[in-house]
Design an enzyme around this catalytic site. Structure first.
Site, mmCIF file in Angstrom:
data_model
loop_
_atom_site.group_PDB
_atom_site.id
_atom_site.type_symbol
_atom_site.label_atom_id
_atom_site.label_comp_id
_atom_site.label_asym_id
_atom_site.label_seq_id
_atom_site.Cartn_x
_atom_site.Cartn_y
_atom_site.Cartn_z
ATOM 1 N N SER A 140 9.411 5.631 -49.653
ATOM 2 C CA SER A 140 10.532 5.439 -50.575
ATOM 3 C C SER A 140 10.454 4.092 -51.280
ATOM 4 C CB SER A 140 11.881 5.598 -49.874
ATOM 5 O OG SER A 140 11.806 5.340 -48.525
ATOM 6 N N HIS A 176 7.571 11.885 -53.514
ATOM 7 C CA HIS A 176 8.792 11.398 -52.865
ATOM 8 C C HIS A 176 9.828 12.525 -52.809
ATOM 9 C CE1 HIS A 176 12.273 8.214 -52.961
ATOM 10 N NE2 HIS A 176 12.040 8.657 -51.735
ATOM 11 N N GLU A 185 10.119 13.171 -56.684
ATOM 12 C CA GLU A 185 9.727 12.095 -57.598
ATOM 13 C C GLU A 185 8.202 11.958 -57.437
ATOM 14 O OE1 GLU A 185 11.627 8.370 -56.516
ATOM 15 O OE2 GLU A 185 11.931 7.821 -58.602
ATOM 16 N N ASN A 220 15.425 4.955 -56.237
ATOM 17 C CA ASN A 220 16.009 3.839 -55.482
ATOM 18 C C ASN A 220 16.293 2.618 -56.335
ATOM 19 O OD1 ASN A 220 16.405 4.917 -52.901
ATOM 20 N ND2 ASN A 220 14.201 4.899 -52.565
HETATM 21 P P1 NAI Z 1 10.981 8.941 -39.094
HETATM 22 O O1 NAI Z 1 11.033 7.686 -38.344
HETATM 23 O O2 NAI Z 1 12.024 9.993 -38.880
HETATM 24 O O3 NAI Z 1 9.558 9.648 -38.837
HETATM 25 C C1 NAI Z 1 8.333 8.974 -38.900
HETATM 26 C C2 NAI Z 1 7.354 9.707 -38.008
HETATM 27 O O4 NAI Z 1 6.047 9.158 -38.253
HETATM 28 C C3 NAI Z 1 7.645 9.514 -36.509
HETATM 29 O O5 NAI Z 1 7.703 10.778 -35.890
HETATM 30 C C4 NAI Z 1 6.439 8.696 -36.016
HETATM 31 O O6 NAI Z 1 6.064 8.981 -34.697
HETATM 32 C C5 NAI Z 1 5.368 9.111 -37.014
HETATM 33 N N1 NAI Z 1 4.252 8.184 -37.115
HETATM 34 C C6 NAI Z 1 4.266 6.833 -37.147
HETATM 35 N N2 NAI Z 1 3.006 6.338 -37.227
HETATM 36 C C7 NAI Z 1 2.181 7.415 -37.234
HETATM 37 C C8 NAI Z 1 0.766 7.570 -37.288
HETATM 38 N N3 NAI Z 1 -0.044 6.522 -37.340
HETATM 39 N N4 NAI Z 1 0.256 8.819 -37.285
HETATM 40 C C9 NAI Z 1 1.059 9.898 -37.224
HETATM 41 N N5 NAI Z 1 2.413 9.817 -37.180
HETATM 42 C C10 NAI Z 1 2.965 8.596 -37.186
HETATM 43 O O7 NAI Z 1 10.891 8.533 -40.648
HETATM 44 P P2 NAI Z 1 11.360 9.351 -41.927
HETATM 45 O O8 NAI Z 1 12.776 9.046 -42.232
HETATM 46 O O9 NAI Z 1 10.919 10.767 -41.799
HETATM 47 O O10 NAI Z 1 10.504 8.622 -43.063
HETATM 48 C C11 NAI Z 1 9.151 8.921 -43.282
HETATM 49 C C12 NAI Z 1 8.762 8.450 -44.665
HETATM 50 O O11 NAI Z 1 9.565 9.104 -45.639
HETATM 51 C C13 NAI Z 1 8.965 6.951 -44.897
HETATM 52 O O12 NAI Z 1 7.934 6.482 -45.713
HETATM 53 C C14 NAI Z 1 10.308 6.893 -45.632
HETATM 54 O O13 NAI Z 1 10.431 5.780 -46.474
HETATM 55 C C15 NAI Z 1 10.226 8.160 -46.466
HETATM 56 N N6 NAI Z 1 11.502 8.726 -46.904
HETATM 57 C C16 NAI Z 1 12.562 8.832 -46.023
HETATM 58 C C17 NAI Z 1 13.753 9.416 -46.458
HETATM 59 C C18 NAI Z 1 14.900 9.606 -45.514
HETATM 60 O O14 NAI Z 1 15.999 9.942 -45.984
HETATM 61 N N7 NAI Z 1 14.732 9.423 -44.219
HETATM 62 C C19 NAI Z 1 13.931 9.891 -47.844
HETATM 63 C C20 NAI Z 1 12.732 9.802 -48.637
HETATM 64 C C21 NAI Z 1 11.583 9.207 -48.179
#
Ligand code: NAI
Length: 296
Positions: A118, A139, A151, A189
């Site tokens: 993001s 995105h 996006e 954002n």
């Molecule tokens: P989250 O914390 O829920 O999930 C992240 C996952 O990635 C975790 O399960 C973790 O174990 C895994 N992970 C970390 N390092 C890893 C690796 N080396 N190999 C494999 N898996 C790995 O995070 P979330 O919220 O799903 O965010 C993920 C991405 O999406 C981020 O870049 C965030 O900025 C983006 N994003 C999040 C939004 C939201 O509303 N939560 C909206 C739009 C984008």
């Protein structure tokens, strides 16, 4: 494109895997351990049940969708036959740069590498690979199966051909892709976070209370959710970190985070996920209750 690999099975990753699998793609879903993957599959199954209950999917389509999601803990296995990798791992620069370096070394040379970040620069992520022309931002919005927007962010080196492929692919998922260039905060954002920050300043300066601010924006601007409630849902720590990216990226004081936001994050009041932000969240209750410290 046939084989999609999603890296990270958290909030966004499980939604992205769900949407690709629902649309007939074979999905490899990769995370660090089995526990995260089991939880992700349970979430996807629950969300598919919701679609079945609403008549969007049949029970058979649900089973087929789940059957197309293959979970893995080894990056190499996960990406070795990918046509497209969508990275949705933790929002951390070091994690993403390492991952892209490794994915680049392991994925087929023809594969497109996308990030769901993001706020991290796609150009910077692309520069960690030997194929910056094939790196792009995809995105998705939360919750992924429900929200229409993708996006599509062109890094400095992303080609027209790769951009067009991802635009077309997103449309095939039933989404509406919007092409944007890679500058801090992209479009979503860059516009949303200053609005949230201003709403927090409005509260901080005592112009109005939590409910008043959210009501003005809901009823006056037809926003489905007020900015303070939305900030709670996104996570106040996430909002703060995106504001910092905008502030650093543009060097413009207009993006300076409100001190109230900084204090709340430092004190651990990060919004819905911690049970308290501008509102108080009681598990199981749908009622919106202003947090005690902001009650008049
Ligand atoms: P989250 O914390 O829920 O999930 C992240 C996952 O990635 C975790 O399960 C973790 O174990 C895994 N992970 C970390 N390092 C890893 C690796 N080396 N190999 C494999 N898996 C790995 O995070 P979330 O919220 O799903 O965010 C993920 C991405 O999406 C981020 O870049 C965030 O900025 C983006 N994003 C999040 C939004 C939201 O509303 N939560 C909206 C739009 C984008």
């Amino acid at each position: 494109m046939k084989n999609i690999t999603v890296i990270g099975s958290g909030t966004m990753g499980n939604g992205i895997a769900h949407v690709f699998a629902q649309n007939g793609f074979e999905v490899s879903l990769v995370d660090l351990n089995e526990e995260f993957l089991t939880k992700a599959l349970a979430t996807i199954s629950k969300n598919l049940d919701r679609q079945v209950a609403k008549g969007i999917l049949t029970a058979e389509e649900k089973d087929n969708t789940l059957g197309r999601i293959h979970t893995l803990t080894q990056l190499e296995e996960g990406v070795k036959s990918a046509d497209l990798v969508v990275e949705a791992a933790t929002e951390n620069m070091g994690v993403k740069l390492d991952l892209f370096k490794n994915i680049d070394a392991l994925a087929p040379k023809s594969a497109i590498l996308a990030s769901n970040t993001s706020s991290i620069s796609i150009t910077k992520i692309a520069a960690a690979t030997q194929r910056p022309a094939q790196v792009i931002g995809m995105h998705f919005m939360n919750p992924v199966p429900v929200m229409k927007l993708v996006e599509v962010i062109r890094g400095y080196a992303t080609t027209d051909e790769v951009t067009q492929k991802i635009m077309k692919l997103s449309e095939g998922l039933g989404k509406v892709p919007v092409e944007v260039n890679d500058y801090p905060g992209f479009v979503a954002n860059r516009i949303l976070m200053p609005m949230i920050n201003e709403a927090i300043y409005t509260l901080f300066e005592g112009v109005a209370g939590v409910e008043e601010i959210d009501t003005v924006m809901k009823l006056g601007m037809a926003h489905p959710m007020g900015p303070l409630q939305l900030a709670d849902f996104i996570g106040l720590d996430v909002c703060l970190s995106i504001l910092r990216v905008l502030h650093d990226g543009f060097g413009n004081p207009k993006y300076a985070s409100c001190p109230l936001l900084v204090n709340m994050v430092e004190a651990g009041y990060k919004g819905a996920k911690t049970g308290e932000g501008f509102y108080h969240y009681t598990p199981g209750s749908k009622e919106l209750e202003v947090a005690a410290r902001f009650k008049k």
